[in-house]
Design a protein around this motif. Structure first.
Motif, PDB file in Angstrom:
ATOM      1  N   ALA A 225       6.068  -0.051  -1.598  1.00  0.00           N
ATOM      2  CA  ALA A 225       6.292   0.189  -0.169  1.00  0.00           C
ATOM      3  C   ALA A 225       5.949  -1.048   0.655  1.00  0.00           C
ATOM      4  N   TRP A 226       4.845  -1.723   0.310  1.00  0.00           N
ATOM      5  CA  TRP A 226       4.439  -2.918   1.046  1.00  0.00           C
ATOM      6  C   TRP A 226       5.469  -4.027   0.872  1.00  0.00           C
ATOM      7  N   ASP A 227       5.968  -4.198  -0.343  1.00  0.00           N
ATOM      8  CA  ASP A 227       6.982  -5.219  -0.607  1.00  0.00           C
ATOM      9  C   ASP A 227       8.206  -4.996   0.271  1.00  0.00           C
ATOM     10  N   TYR A 228       8.673  -3.754   0.327  1.00  0.00           N
ATOM     11  CA  TYR A 228       9.854  -3.460   1.144  1.00  0.00           C
ATOM     12  C   TYR A 228       9.557  -3.629   2.625  1.00  0.00           C
ATOM     13  N   GLY A 229       8.356  -3.209   3.035  1.00  0.00           N
ATOM     14  CA  GLY A 229       8.003  -3.279   4.447  1.00  0.00           C
ATOM     15  C   GLY A 229       7.893  -4.698   4.963  1.00  0.00           C
ATOM     16  N   VAL A 230       7.194  -5.571   4.227  1.00  0.00           N
ATOM     17  CA  VAL A 230       7.012  -6.941   4.730  1.00  0.00           C
ATOM     18  C   VAL A 230       8.303  -7.738   4.656  1.00  0.00           C
ATOM     19  N   LYS A 231       9.228  -7.339   3.781  1.00  0.00           N
ATOM     20  CA  LYS A 231      10.503  -8.044   3.693  1.00  0.00           C
ATOM     21  C   LYS A 231      11.455  -7.652   4.822  1.00  0.00           C
ATOM     22  N   ASN A 232      11.388  -6.394   5.249  1.00  0.00           N
ATOM     23  CA  ASN A 232      12.408  -5.884   6.161  1.00  0.00           C
ATOM     24  C   ASN A 232      11.877  -5.330   7.479  1.00  0.00           C
ATOM     25  N   GLY A 233      10.547  -5.156   7.614  1.00  0.00           N
ATOM     26  CA  GLY A 233       9.988  -4.547   8.809  1.00  0.00           C
ATOM     27  C   GLY A 233       9.323  -5.538   9.741  1.00  0.00           C
ATOM     28  N   ASN A 234       8.550  -5.018  10.691  1.00  0.00           N
ATOM     29  CA  ASN A 234       7.810  -5.823  11.670  1.00  0.00           C
ATOM     30  C   ASN A 234       6.498  -6.265  11.036  1.00  0.00           C
ATOM     31  N   ILE A 235       6.429  -7.512  10.598  1.00  0.00           N
ATOM     32  CA  ILE A 235       5.278  -7.957   9.815  1.00  0.00           C
ATOM     33  C   ILE A 235       4.018  -8.084  10.669  1.00  0.00           C
ATOM     34  N   GLN A 236       4.164  -8.412  11.970  1.00  0.00           N
ATOM     35  CA  GLN A 236       2.978  -8.467  12.834  1.00  0.00           C
ATOM     36  C   GLN A 236       2.365  -7.080  13.002  1.00  0.00           C
ATOM     37  N   LEU A 237       3.217  -6.087  13.234  1.00  0.00           N
ATOM     38  CA  LEU A 237       2.718  -4.721  13.408  1.00  0.00           C
ATOM     39  C   LEU A 237       2.083  -4.212  12.118  1.00  0.00           C
ATOM     40  N   LEU A 238       2.680  -4.538  10.981  1.00  0.00           N
ATOM     41  CA  LEU A 238       2.102  -4.133   9.702  1.00  0.00           C
ATOM     42  C   LEU A 238       0.748  -4.805   9.480  1.00  0.00           C
ATOM     43  N   GLY A 239       0.650  -6.078   9.872  1.00  0.00           N
ATOM     44  CA  GLY A 239      -0.628  -6.777   9.725  1.00  0.00           C
ATOM     45  C   GLY A 239      -1.723  -6.126  10.543  1.00  0.00           C
ATOM     46  N   VAL A 240      -1.434  -5.840  11.812  1.00  0.00           N
ATOM     47  CA  VAL A 240      -2.429  -5.197  12.683  1.00  0.00           C
ATOM     48  C   VAL A 240      -2.764  -3.794  12.169  1.00  0.00           C
ATOM     49  N   SER A 241      -1.734  -3.042  11.788  1.00  0.00           N
ATOM     50  CA  SER A 241      -1.949  -1.664  11.334  1.00  0.00           C
ATOM     51  C   SER A 241      -2.762  -1.593  10.052  1.00  0.00           C
ATOM     52  N   SER A 242      -2.813  -2.692   9.309  1.00  0.00           N
ATOM     53  CA  SER A 242      -3.571  -2.697   8.053  1.00  0.00           C
ATOM     54  C   SER A 242      -5.053  -2.434   8.271  1.00  0.00           C
ATOM     55  N   TYR A 243      -5.535  -2.716   9.479  1.00  0.00           N
ATOM     56  CA  TYR A 243      -6.950  -2.438   9.760  1.00  0.00           C
ATOM     57  C   TYR A 243      -7.222  -0.933   9.838  1.00  0.00           C
ATOM     58  N   ALA A 244      -6.152  -0.139   9.848  1.00  0.00           N
ATOM     59  CA  ALA A 244      -6.356   1.312   9.823  1.00  0.00           C
ATOM     60  C   ALA A 244      -6.842   1.787   8.461  1.00  0.00           C
ATOM     61  N   ALA A 245      -6.582   1.011   7.409  1.00  0.00           N
ATOM     62  CA  ALA A 245      -6.925   1.452   6.053  1.00  0.00           C
ATOM     63  C   ALA A 245      -8.412   1.770   5.884  1.00  0.00           C
ATOM     64  N   PRO A 246      -9.351   0.851   6.264  1.00  0.00           N
ATOM     65  CA  PRO A 246     -10.767   1.201   6.080  1.00  0.00           C
ATOM     66  C   PRO A 246     -11.222   2.356   6.957  1.00  0.00           C
ATOM     67  N   VAL A 247     -10.618   2.487   8.152  1.00  0.00           N
ATOM     68  CA  VAL A 247     -10.985   3.602   9.032  1.00  0.00           C
ATOM     69  C   VAL A 247     -10.498   4.924   8.433  1.00  0.00           C
ATOM     70  N   LEU A 248      -9.218   4.953   8.016  1.00  0.00           N
ATOM     71  CA  LEU A 248      -8.680   6.164   7.394  1.00  0.00           C
ATOM     72  C   LEU A 248      -9.409   6.480   6.089  1.00  0.00           C
ATOM     73  N   SER A 249      -9.793   5.425   5.368  1.00  0.00           N
ATOM     74  CA  SER A 249     -10.550   5.619   4.133  1.00  0.00           C
ATOM     75  C   SER A 249     -11.870   6.327   4.416  1.00  0.00           C
ATOM     76  N   THR A 250     -12.551   5.887   5.466  1.00  0.00           N
ATOM     77  CA  THR A 250     -13.822   6.520   5.843  1.00  0.00           C
ATOM     78  C   THR A 250     -13.607   7.973   6.262  1.00  0.00           C
ATOM     79  N   LEU A 251     -12.528   8.232   6.993  1.00  0.00           N
ATOM     80  CA  LEU A 251     -12.223   9.602   7.404  1.00  0.00           C
ATOM     81  C   LEU A 251     -11.951  10.495   6.182  1.00  0.00           C
ATOM     82  N   ASN A 252     -11.273   9.933   5.174  1.00  0.00           N
ATOM     83  CA  ASN A 252     -11.039  10.691   3.943  1.00  0.00           C
ATOM     84  C   ASN A 252     -12.352  11.007   3.231  1.00  0.00           C
TER      85      ASN A 252
END
Length: 296
Positions: A225-252
Motif C-alpha cells: 500500500a505504501w509503495d502504491y501511495g508514494v508513487k501515485n498519491g500526495n507524498i507530503q500529506l502521506l509524510g505528515v499523516s505518518s505521525y498518526a501511526a504512533p498515536v493510533l498505536s497507543t490508542l490500540n
C-alpha cells in the motif's frame, strides 16, 4: 493528486499502527527471526497474485537500481532500527528514527512536479510534537555513551525517507516488485538471525496468530500500500499523516489494555490531527470549492 492512491497509502499507516499491539502479543521471538518470518508471510499475497497471473512475472524484471532501492529500504530500515534499539535507549532511538516523516515532507521539494509549502512543514512539525508527546512520556535523556545507537537511528530515518522519495521516481514500476523486496528482506533477516540471535518460537496459538497478523498487515500488505501511495498519491500529506501511526498505536494498546489513558495522549491526537489537516489544506479547500460551484 490521486486521492485514491493517497488513501491507499494512508491504509499503510493504519496497518503500521497495529505493529506494537501485534508485536506485544507475539511472544518473545527475537527481532530478526520475527522479521524473517513476517516478511516471508508478507510475500505470500504477492506470490499468490503471480501464481494466478503468471504474465505479471515479467513485471519483476527491473533495473538493478530498483531492486537495490527496495531491498535497502525494507531490509536496511529494519537492520538499522534493531541496531539502534540494541545500542541506545528505545525512547531516544525511536524519537530519532521517527524523523522520517518530516524528512519525506522536506525532501519532497526535490521531486519533479512537487511544491513544498509552509503549511506542509508546519503540519509535519505539529505531527512531530504529537509523536514526541506519545513516546517521551517517561522523559528523554541523550547520552554520549549511546552514539552508535543514535547514529543508527539517524541512518534509519534517512533510509526510510530516502526509500520513499526515490520510490516516487519509480512510479512506472509495478508494485508487484514489493513481493521480491519482501522475500529478499526475509532471507537477509534470516541470515542476521542465525548470526546474531537464539531461536525462540511462539508458545501459544494466540502468539502464532499475532505473528500471522504482523506478516499479513503491518509487515506485509502495508508495504504494498505504501509503495502504491508514494508513487501515485500526495507524498507530503502521506509524510505528515505518518505521525498518526504512533498515536493510533497507543490508542490500540489502550483499547486492548496494554496502556493507560492520559492527557498526553489526547494532546498528541490534537497535534497530529491538526498537523494532518493543515498539510491537507489544499485538498480540503479544493473539495469545498468543487462543492460550492453550481452545476451547469
Amino acid at each position: 493528486m490521486n486521492l485514491k492512491a493517497t488513501l491507499i497509502g494512508f491504509s499503510a499507516i493504519l496497518m503500521w499502527s497495529l505493529l506494537a499491539l501485534f508485536t506485544a502479543a507475539s511472544g518473545k521471538m527475537p527481532p530478526f527471526q520475527l522479521t524473517a518470518i513476517c516478511f516471508l508471510i508478507g510475500s505470500l499475497p504477492g506470490l499468490a497474485v503471480l501464481a494466478m497471473r503468471p504474465e505479471r512475472l515479467a513485471l519483476l524484471k527491473q533495473p538493478a537500481k530498483v531492486w537495490i532501492t527496495g531491498i535497502a529500504g525494507l531490509f536496511g530500515y529494519h537492520f538499522l532500527y534493531f541496531t539502534a534499539l540494541r545500542n541506545a535507549p528505545p525512547v531516544e532511538a525511536g524519537l530519532i528514527a521517527y524523523l522520517w516523516p518530516l524528512l519525506i515532507v522536506v525532501g519532497s521539494a526535490l521531486l519533479p512536479g512537487e511544491r513544498l509549502r509552509w503549511y506542509h512543514i508546519a503540519g509535519a512539525l505539529s505531527g512531530l510534537v504529537g509523536m514526541i508527546l506519545i513516546v517521551s512520556r517517561n522523559g528523554v535523556t541523550f547520552d554520549d555513551a549511546y552514539l552508535v545507537g543514535y547514529g543508527a537511528a539517524f541512518l534509519c530515518a534517512f533510509t526510510w525517507s530516502g526509500y520513499s522519495l526515490i520510490t516516487r521516481r519509480f512510479e512506472a514500476v509495478s508494485t508487484d516488485v514489493v513481493t521480491g523486496f519482501c522475500l529478499a528482506t526475509s532471507l537477509l533477516s534470516f541470515v542476521c538471525h542465525l548470526a546474531l540471535e537464539t531461536t525462540v518460537w511462539p508458545q501459544t496459538h494466540f502468539q502464532w496468530l499475532a505473528v500471522a497478523g504482523l506478516g499479513l498487515l503491518p509487515v506485509g500488505a502495508a508495504f504494498y500500500a505504501w509503495d502504491y501511495g508514494v508513487k501515485n498519491g500526495n507524498i507530503q500529506l502521506l509524510g505528515v499523516s505518518s505521525y498518526a501511526a504512533p498515536v493510533l498505536s497507543t490508542l490500540n494498546l489502550l483499547l486492548f489494555g496494554f496502556a493507560e489513558p492520559s492527557w498526553r495522549i489526547a494532546l498528541a491526537c490534537l497535534f497530529v490531527t491538526g498537523g494532518a489537516a493543515l498539510a491537507a489544506k489544499d485538498l480540503i479547500l479544493r473539495k469545498n470549492r468543487a462543492v460550492a460551484q453550481p452545476a451547469e
